[in-house]
Design a protein around this motif. Sequence first.
Motif, PDB file in Angstrom:
ATOM      1  N   ILE A  86      39.275  47.270  53.898  1.00 35.53           N
ATOM      2  CA  ILE A  86      39.667  47.000  52.299  1.00 35.53           C
ATOM      3  C   ILE A  86      38.823  46.915  51.381  1.00 35.53           C
ATOM      4  O   ILE A  86      38.504  47.095  50.634  1.00 35.53           O
ATOM      5  CB  ILE A  86      40.732  46.702  52.073  1.00 35.53           C
ATOM      6  N   THR A  87      38.151  45.091  51.575  1.00 34.63           N
ATOM      7  CA  THR A  87      37.337  43.840  51.148  1.00 34.63           C
ATOM      8  C   THR A  87      35.942  44.695  50.731  1.00 34.63           C
ATOM      9  O   THR A  87      35.009  44.736  50.125  1.00 34.63           O
ATOM     10  CB  THR A  87      37.062  42.877  51.124  1.00 34.63           C
ATOM     11  N   ASN A  88      35.449  45.396  52.133  1.00 34.68           N
ATOM     12  CA  ASN A  88      34.069  45.615  52.418  1.00 34.68           C
ATOM     13  C   ASN A  88      34.354  46.953  51.205  1.00 34.68           C
ATOM     14  O   ASN A  88      33.420  47.554  50.628  1.00 34.68           O
ATOM     15  CB  ASN A  88      33.518  45.964  53.357  1.00 34.68           C
ATOM     16  N   ARG A  89      35.290  47.663  51.195  1.00 34.79           N
ATOM     17  CA  ARG A  89      34.679  49.014  50.988  1.00 34.79           C
ATOM     18  C   ARG A  89      35.515  49.439  49.559  1.00 34.79           C
ATOM     19  O   ARG A  89      34.663  50.040  48.978  1.00 34.79           O
ATOM     20  CB  ARG A  89      36.056  50.440  52.284  1.00 34.79           C
ATOM     21  N   GLU A  90      36.054  48.704  48.914  1.00 33.28           N
ATOM     22  CA  GLU A  90      37.499  48.980  47.870  1.00 33.28           C
ATOM     23  C   GLU A  90      36.628  47.840  46.945  1.00 33.28           C
ATOM     24  O   GLU A  90      36.878  48.379  45.471  1.00 33.28           O
ATOM     25  CB  GLU A  90      38.793  49.005  47.701  1.00 33.28           C
ATOM     26  N   ARG A  91      36.582  46.859  47.470  1.00 30.37           N
ATOM     27  CA  ARG A  91      36.142  45.655  46.261  1.00 30.37           C
ATOM     28  C   ARG A  91      34.722  44.744  46.918  1.00 30.37           C
ATOM     29  O   ARG A  91      35.020  44.116  48.275  1.00 30.37           O
ATOM     30  CB  ARG A  91      37.538  44.844  45.749  1.00 30.37           C
ATOM     31  N   ASP A  92      34.756  44.192  46.126  1.00 28.21           N
ATOM     32  CA  ASP A  92      33.441  42.941  46.870  1.00 28.21           C
ATOM     33  C   ASP A  92      33.840  42.014  46.524  1.00 28.21           C
ATOM     34  O   ASP A  92      33.935  41.022  45.754  1.00 28.21           O
ATOM     35  CB  ASP A  92      31.694  43.153  45.951  1.00 28.21           C
ATOM     36  N   ILE A  93      34.717  41.314  47.397  1.00 27.75           N
ATOM     37  CA  ILE A  93      36.203  40.603  47.775  1.00 27.75           C
ATOM     38  C   ILE A  93      35.772  39.520  48.446  1.00 27.75           C
ATOM     39  O   ILE A  93      35.683  39.587  50.074  1.00 27.75           O
ATOM     40  CB  ILE A  93      37.598  40.340  47.665  1.00 27.75           C
ATOM     41  N   THR A  94      35.424  38.382  48.535  1.00 29.72           N
ATOM     42  CA  THR A  94      35.023  37.086  49.170  1.00 29.72           C
ATOM     43  C   THR A  94      36.688  36.753  50.519  1.00 29.72           C
ATOM     44  O   THR A  94      37.343  36.129  49.796  1.00 29.72           O
ATOM     45  CB  THR A  94      34.604  36.225  48.500  1.00 29.72           C
ATOM     46  N   LEU A  95      35.914  36.598  51.547  1.00 29.32           N
ATOM     47  CA  LEU A  95      36.827  36.223  52.453  1.00 29.32           C
ATOM     48  C   LEU A  95      37.041  35.146  52.830  1.00 29.32           C
ATOM     49  O   LEU A  95      35.527  34.157  53.219  1.00 29.32           O
ATOM     50  CB  LEU A  95      37.514  36.807  53.652  1.00 29.32           C
ATOM     51  N   TYR A  96      37.806  34.255  52.850  1.00 25.34           N
ATOM     52  CA  TYR A  96      37.411  32.541  53.487  1.00 25.34           C
ATOM     53  C   TYR A  96      39.103  32.464  54.462  1.00 25.34           C
ATOM     54  O   TYR A  96      40.066  33.237  54.382  1.00 25.34           O
ATOM     55  CB  TYR A  96      38.187  31.690  52.657  1.00 25.34           C
ATOM     56  N   GLY A  97      38.126  31.616  55.870  1.00 27.98           N
ATOM     57  CA  GLY A  97      39.673  31.614  56.908  1.00 27.98           C
ATOM     58  C   GLY A  97      40.211  30.577  57.304  1.00 27.98           C
ATOM     59  O   GLY A  97      39.298  29.248  57.315  1.00 27.98           O
ATOM     60  N   VAL A  98      40.941  29.827  57.463  1.00 26.85           N
ATOM     61  CA  VAL A  98      42.114  28.713  57.643  1.00 26.85           C
ATOM     62  C   VAL A  98      43.006  28.237  58.357  1.00 26.85           C
ATOM     63  O   VAL A  98      43.858  29.912  58.900  1.00 26.85           O
ATOM     64  CB  VAL A  98      42.528  28.755  56.481  1.00 26.85           C
ATOM     65  N   LEU A  99      42.671  27.982  59.431  1.00 32.54           N
ATOM     66  CA  LEU A  99      43.259  27.757  60.994  1.00 32.54           C
ATOM     67  C   LEU A  99      44.735  26.641  60.328  1.00 32.54           C
ATOM     68  O   LEU A  99      43.255  25.786  60.097  1.00 32.54           O
ATOM     69  CB  LEU A  99      42.588  27.812  62.339  1.00 32.54           C
ATOM     70  N   THR A 100      45.495  26.789  59.970  1.00 35.79           N
ATOM     71  CA  THR A 100      46.807  25.658  59.895  1.00 35.79           C
ATOM     72  C   THR A 100      47.105  25.114  61.564  1.00 35.79           C
ATOM     73  O   THR A 100      46.590  25.569  62.820  1.00 35.79           O
ATOM     74  CB  THR A 100      47.574  26.264  59.255  1.00 35.79           C
ATOM     75  N   GLN A 101      47.411  24.094  61.081  1.00 34.06           N
ATOM     76  CA  GLN A 101      48.304  23.207  62.542  1.00 34.06           C
ATOM     77  C   GLN A 101      47.273  22.544  62.547  1.00 34.06           C
ATOM     78  O   GLN A 101      47.262  22.446  64.468  1.00 34.06           O
ATOM     79  CB  GLN A 101      49.239  24.346  63.173  1.00 34.06           C
TER      80      GLN A 101
END
Length: 370
Positions: free
Chosen positions: A236-251
């Motif tokens: 979705i982020t690549n096809r529809e919008r140029d939205i930057t992703l950030y990844g977070v691992l909790t715990q």
Amino acid sequence: MVDSWNPSFSDSDSDDNQIYVARDPRKDKHFDRKQELLWNCKGKAGKVGQGKEPLVIAVIGPPGCGKSSFLNTIFAAFSHDQWTERAKYGEFGRRGKQVTRRLTSFKKKDYYTRDRYEGDYLLPTFLDMTGFEDDDDPLNTELLNIILCGKLKEGEELHKVINHGKNFDVNSVKEKYFGGKYFGIIPKHEGMPNLLDYFVIENREEYHRVNRVFVVCSANPDQPLPEHLFEAITNITNRERDITLYGVLTQADKYKSRDPKVLKREKEFMKALGIPKNRFARIKNYCPDIDPNMTYEDNIIPSLDVPVLRLMRQVLTAEPTDQDDEHRKTKKGKYVPNLSNPCVAFIAAAVIVAFVLFVLFKLFVFFLRI
């Protein structure tokens, strides 16, 4: 109450070290660093009058991943006094699946409390939503698409989107939230131009245009990664919008980064999202495991805040697409009229009336000839 030191604490900044909880946050060795990062974040966010808008950041993750705790930790990191439970923990149904509620936004005024002289900083708005199950159901994917494209109103019930799709179909959901040809597709007749072909009537304006996405997941190496969910987000982020992703691992306090299994999970997590290491973070949330006495209800813990603010400084760095109008265009490059604007609605109505009169005139001439 005395300060609480864990014997394993050292001067290293490794996330495997325990957290020092001080009654007076100024005694925390990270206190000055927190103040510096706060100023960095506010400077990157900008102020009113600089031609900017607050960024909108969506926080997405599977149920039980610590998403709400992460949101509350972000709010505490921006705070100068104490942790507060602003994002409520999710409720779970009989089968362990989270009950969908409403789309909730947290604007600056909801989480940042400071004196009146700092009221003009454009700190971001955070979107909180239900935990998404890891499945490839088209309706679940379309709901995610609708949210990331900003088509849901504040407080709108998420399950209504799913129910609409179940009662009709996925295409009906797309038409409802993304618009379609007014009165459907009208076939052309020879010599009669179909004016409606040149107009796309938008059923929904963008209420929350998402600029960034936090994808949250547990650092538990024994839990499988939600691959279907990750694939839907990246598509979705690549096809529809140029939205930057950030990844977070909790715990991060429970699963140490030196564990080979945890290191493997980190690599697989970043690979699944297609993100570099500078857009990844392991976070320790405010929780009783960190501070059994829960002193954070009265004070902040700068040692927890610094990693979050370091990540937020990266998130708030301006990108070329943050302030443009590309999101208002269709895939063919034509602007989509927004019917919430009275002028656009009047023009659209006038075109439709003109077309109807044109058809009636043609019919009148046709009957006169016979």
